[in-house]
Design a protein around this motif. Structure first.
Motif, PDB file in Angstrom:
ATOM      1  N   PHE A   1      -0.065 -13.586  20.473  1.00  0.00           N
ATOM      2  CA  PHE A   1      -0.693 -13.740  21.788  1.00  0.00           C
ATOM      3  C   PHE A   1       0.335 -14.177  22.831  1.00  0.00           C
ATOM      4  CE2 PHE A   1      -2.565 -16.689  24.869  1.00  0.00           C
ATOM      5  CZ  PHE A   1      -3.484 -15.857  25.497  1.00  0.00           C
ATOM      6  N   MET A   2       1.152 -15.166  22.485  1.00  0.00           N
ATOM      7  CA  MET A   2       2.125 -15.670  23.451  1.00  0.00           C
ATOM      8  C   MET A   2       3.204 -14.634  23.759  1.00  0.00           C
ATOM      9  SD  MET A   2       1.143 -18.467  24.633  1.00  0.00           S
ATOM     10  CE  MET A   2       2.611 -18.622  25.626  1.00  0.00           C
ATOM     11  N   ARG A   3       3.631 -13.884  22.759  1.00  0.00           N
ATOM     12  CA  ARG A   3       4.652 -12.856  23.027  1.00  0.00           C
ATOM     13  C   ARG A   3       4.104 -11.776  23.945  1.00  0.00           C
ATOM     14  NH1 ARG A   3       7.238  -9.677  19.551  1.00  0.00           N
ATOM     15  NH2 ARG A   3       5.660  -9.652  17.893  1.00  0.00           N
ATOM     16  N   ARG A   4       2.847 -11.409  23.730  1.00  0.00           N
ATOM     17  CA  ARG A   4       2.248 -10.395  24.601  1.00  0.00           C
ATOM     18  C   ARG A   4       2.038 -10.938  26.010  1.00  0.00           C
ATOM     19  NH1 ARG A   4      -2.044  -7.987  20.148  1.00  0.00           N
ATOM     20  NH2 ARG A   4      -0.706  -6.289  19.394  1.00  0.00           N
ATOM     21  N   LEU A   5       1.594 -12.184  26.103  1.00  0.00           N
ATOM     22  CA  LEU A   5       1.405 -12.786  27.413  1.00  0.00           C
ATOM     23  C   LEU A   5       2.728 -12.865  28.170  1.00  0.00           C
ATOM     24  CD1 LEU A   5      -0.414 -14.218  29.456  1.00  0.00           C
ATOM     25  CD2 LEU A   5       0.009 -16.357  28.215  1.00  0.00           C
ATOM     26  N   GLN A   6       3.768 -13.267  27.468  1.00  0.00           N
ATOM     27  CA  GLN A   6       5.080 -13.358  28.100  1.00  0.00           C
ATOM     28  C   GLN A   6       5.588 -11.980  28.533  1.00  0.00           C
ATOM     29  OE1 GLN A   6       7.100 -15.328  24.934  1.00  0.00           O
ATOM     30  NE2 GLN A   6       6.019 -17.270  25.290  1.00  0.00           N
ATOM     31  N   ALA A   7       5.273 -10.963  27.723  1.00  0.00           N
ATOM     32  CA  ALA A   7       5.686  -9.606  28.083  1.00  0.00           C
ATOM     33  C   ALA A   7       4.986  -9.150  29.359  1.00  0.00           C
ATOM     34  CB  ALA A   7       5.381  -8.649  26.937  1.00  0.00           C
ATOM     35  N   LEU A   8       3.693  -9.454  29.468  1.00  0.00           N
ATOM     36  CA  LEU A   8       2.954  -9.074  30.673  1.00  0.00           C
ATOM     37  C   LEU A   8       3.479  -9.818  31.896  1.00  0.00           C
ATOM     38  CD1 LEU A   8      -0.673  -8.980  29.221  1.00  0.00           C
ATOM     39  CD2 LEU A   8       0.700  -7.019  29.961  1.00  0.00           C
ATOM     40  N   LEU A   9       3.767 -11.104  31.726  1.00  0.00           N
ATOM     41  CA  LEU A   9       4.305 -11.883  32.840  1.00  0.00           C
ATOM     42  C   LEU A   9       5.682 -11.363  33.243  1.00  0.00           C
ATOM     43  CD1 LEU A   9       3.268 -15.496  31.732  1.00  0.00           C
ATOM     44  CD2 LEU A   9       2.276 -14.122  33.575  1.00  0.00           C
ATOM     45  N   ALA A  10       6.467 -10.988  32.249  1.00  0.00           N
ATOM     46  CA  ALA A  10       7.799 -10.464  32.538  1.00  0.00           C
ATOM     47  C   ALA A  10       7.713  -9.138  33.284  1.00  0.00           C
ATOM     48  CB  ALA A  10       8.580 -10.294  31.238  1.00  0.00           C
ATOM     49  N   GLN A  11       6.746  -8.299  32.881  1.00  0.00           N
ATOM     50  CA  GLN A  11       6.558  -7.026  33.576  1.00  0.00           C
ATOM     51  C   GLN A  11       6.177  -7.257  35.031  1.00  0.00           C
ATOM     52  OE1 GLN A  11       3.700  -4.652  31.457  1.00  0.00           O
ATOM     53  NE2 GLN A  11       4.822  -4.769  29.513  1.00  0.00           N
ATOM     54  N   ALA A  12       5.308  -8.255  35.249  1.00  0.00           N
ATOM     55  CA  ALA A  12       4.848  -8.520  36.613  1.00  0.00           C
ATOM     56  C   ALA A  12       5.949  -9.118  37.476  1.00  0.00           C
ATOM     57  CB  ALA A  12       3.638  -9.457  36.583  1.00  0.00           C
ATOM     58  N   ALA A  13       6.797  -9.954  36.873  1.00  0.00           N
ATOM     59  CA  ALA A  13       7.821 -10.659  37.651  1.00  0.00           C
ATOM     60  C   ALA A  13       9.182  -9.994  37.582  1.00  0.00           C
ATOM     61  CB  ALA A  13       7.929 -12.103  37.157  1.00  0.00           C
ATOM     62  N   GLY A  14       9.317  -9.030  36.696  1.00  0.00           N
ATOM     63  CA  GLY A  14      10.606  -8.382  36.544  1.00  0.00           C
ATOM     64  C   GLY A  14      11.628  -9.266  35.871  1.00  0.00           C
TER      65      GLY A  14
END
Length: 491
Positions: A70-83
């Motif tokens: 869950f945390m890895r996916r959440l971090q991936a989504l946040l990274a996509q949004a923030a670049g």
């Protein structure tokens, strides 16, 4: 609306449309409340997994925990949004390991112990859910003599919820919910205190006493018919199994018995019509105190000088019986007789019961022993332990005992009387005029330990006028048990 839908049932799956055993799933992750079969739930999870793999680019690694993924996916989504690149972090709520799940179950069973003692069947295993945002959830359905309660335990929120249980599929004939609305009980983390809080709330709702029912008009069965079916299923069938004789022969014997036949006619079938044959040990003790001590004996003929003193002895009789009632083994009748006829039997005040009755004690002792032995014979020779316990539960749940100590609603009854007195401006008895109403309600849990003037206040509230408020003797709103209206519909 979803709170009064059952957690489990049988019907048509909302995904595949096939009739199967269903589980209700909540409206998390953008989904509505829904009923799914196990196969479709598995497919739903697989579809969700595939979607998350696609949009996040993160795939579960072998042996990886749910919170880590869950945390890895959440971090991936946040990274996509923030670049930016993901930053390691902790999950919102960790999934419990096996030991932690076991701890939650043990705590839940502690919370439910008062309900279990009152005859509600706890499951062998509990259903569970977990998500990283809301944490773990345990849920089950409790059953007693055809009545049901749904239970949800939310450890993270510190809440136990008692919910209505509805048979949306029509699978459970003549089953009914004990509740019409969800009852939330807030927990503070202290297991003993929390268990007491649950017991008080359950007692207030009437869940710790025998259930009284009234069948609604228009149902496919009336109250008398439903009760007859319940008595047959829960009293006479166990008695037949105990005796191993034809039912017709059993009923002939019961109708001819000089002790049991009048009890069946005037206590079970007529008095306070509507009491289900539940098995509630504390109500059994009340039944024995009512029908082996107070009634059908010389106790009333040798009535003690005051109602306060009689109340003390009634409480003492109930207390004396309680240790000798076991929901599995039945009643230890020899121990009951010894307790109720002991010449040295002493009240908490130090008064000796035999001395209180004076010259009437020999007759009291003899007649009480006769009644106890009669019920021992009924138990051992006629109907067996289970049927006896259920018969005496009914006997301890009549209007005669509606204001007796020992019932599950006792604290709620006392609280209502005290609250009405305070609202009407009636002074509380000393020392509670300074200690306050909550202290009085708490101490009334053991009324036989209080002074006479406090008991007199509780029973009759001498300072109240003709218009009330009322004490224990006349406060019918407080002492009348709740009656559950149930609906059954025939095809």
């Amino acid at each position: 609306w979803w709170l009064w839908w059952p957690k489990k049932g049988r019907g048509f799956c909302q995904r595949c449309g096939k009739e199967r055993s269903l589980t209700r799933y909540s409206n998390r992750w953008g989904k509505p409340y829904r009923y799914l079969c196990a196969r479709c739930r598995k497919q739903e999870l697989a579809d969700d997994e595939a979607y998350l793999n696609q949009v996040t680019g993160v795939v579960r690694e072998p042996g990886e925990s749910a919170e880590s993924l869950f945390m890895r996916r959440l971090q991936a989504l946040l990274a996509q949004a923030a670049g930016t690149q993901p930053v390691q972090g902790e999950p919102v709520v960790k999934e419990p390991d096996e030991a932690e799940w076991s701890g939650h179950v043990e705590r839940l069973e502690e919370l439910l112990r008062s309900l279990a003692w009152a005859g509600w069947e706890l499951p062998e295993a509990y259903d569970s859910e977990f998500d990283p945002e809301h944490g773990p959830l345990l849920f089950t359905t409790l059953w007693r003599t055809g009545a049901a309660i749904d239970v949800e335990y939310d450890p993270a929120a510190g809440e136990l919820r008692l919910l209505p249980c509805e048979d949306i599929t029509g699978e459970w004939d003549e089953a009914f919910s004990m509740l019409d609305e969800t009852i939330g009980v807030t927990l503070d983390g202290d297991v003993e205190r929390d268990a007491e809080t649950v017991a008080e709330r359950a007692g207030e709702l009437g869940l710790l006493d025998a259930t009284r029912i009234r069948v609604a008009e228009g149902s496919g069965v009336d109250t008398a018919e439903l009760l007859a079916e319940k008595y047959a299923e829960w009293i006479f069938q166990p008695a037949q199994q105990y005796r191993e004789i034809p039912m017709e022969d059993l009923l002939t014997e019961l109708n001819a018995d000089e002790v049991l036949a009048p009890y069946l006619r005037f206590v079970v079938f007529l008095t306070d019509f509507g009491v289900l044959p539940d098995l509630v040990p504390d109500a059994v003790a009340l039944g024995i105190a009512a029908w082996c001590w107070r009634n059908n004996t010389a106790v009333e003929a040798w009535h003690l000088p005051s109602d306060v003193l009689m109340a003390r002895v009634n409480i003492a009789a109930t207390r004396a019986v309680m240790p000798h009632v076991d929901p599995v083994e039945g009643v230890d009748w020899d121990a009951v007789e010894a307790a109720l006829t002991d010449p040295a039997w002493t009240l908490p005040t130090g008064a000796v019961v035999s001395e209180l009755f004076g010259e009437g004690w020999p007759e009291v002792r003899r007649t009480v022993a006769e009644q106890v032995r009669a019920w021992k014979r009924i138990d051992e020779e006629l109907v067996g332990p289970e049927a006896t316990l259920r018969l005496l539960t009914i006997g301890g749940s009549t209007g005669y005992t509606r204001h007796w100590w020992g019932q599950g609603r006792w604290t709620a009854i006392c609280r209502r009387i005290v609250t009405d007195a305070v609202q009407a401006g009636i002074p509380l008895p000393q020392p509670y005029d300074s200690r306050g109403p909550e202290a009085l309600v708490k101490d009334l849990a053991d009324p036989d330990l209080l002074d006479d003037h406090v008991l007199e206040w509780l029973i009759d509230m001498p300072d109240a006028g003709v218009g009330g408020p009322r004490g224990l003797r006349l406060h019918k709103e407080a002492t009348t048990p709740p009656v559950r209206t149930v609906c059954f519909y025939s095809d």
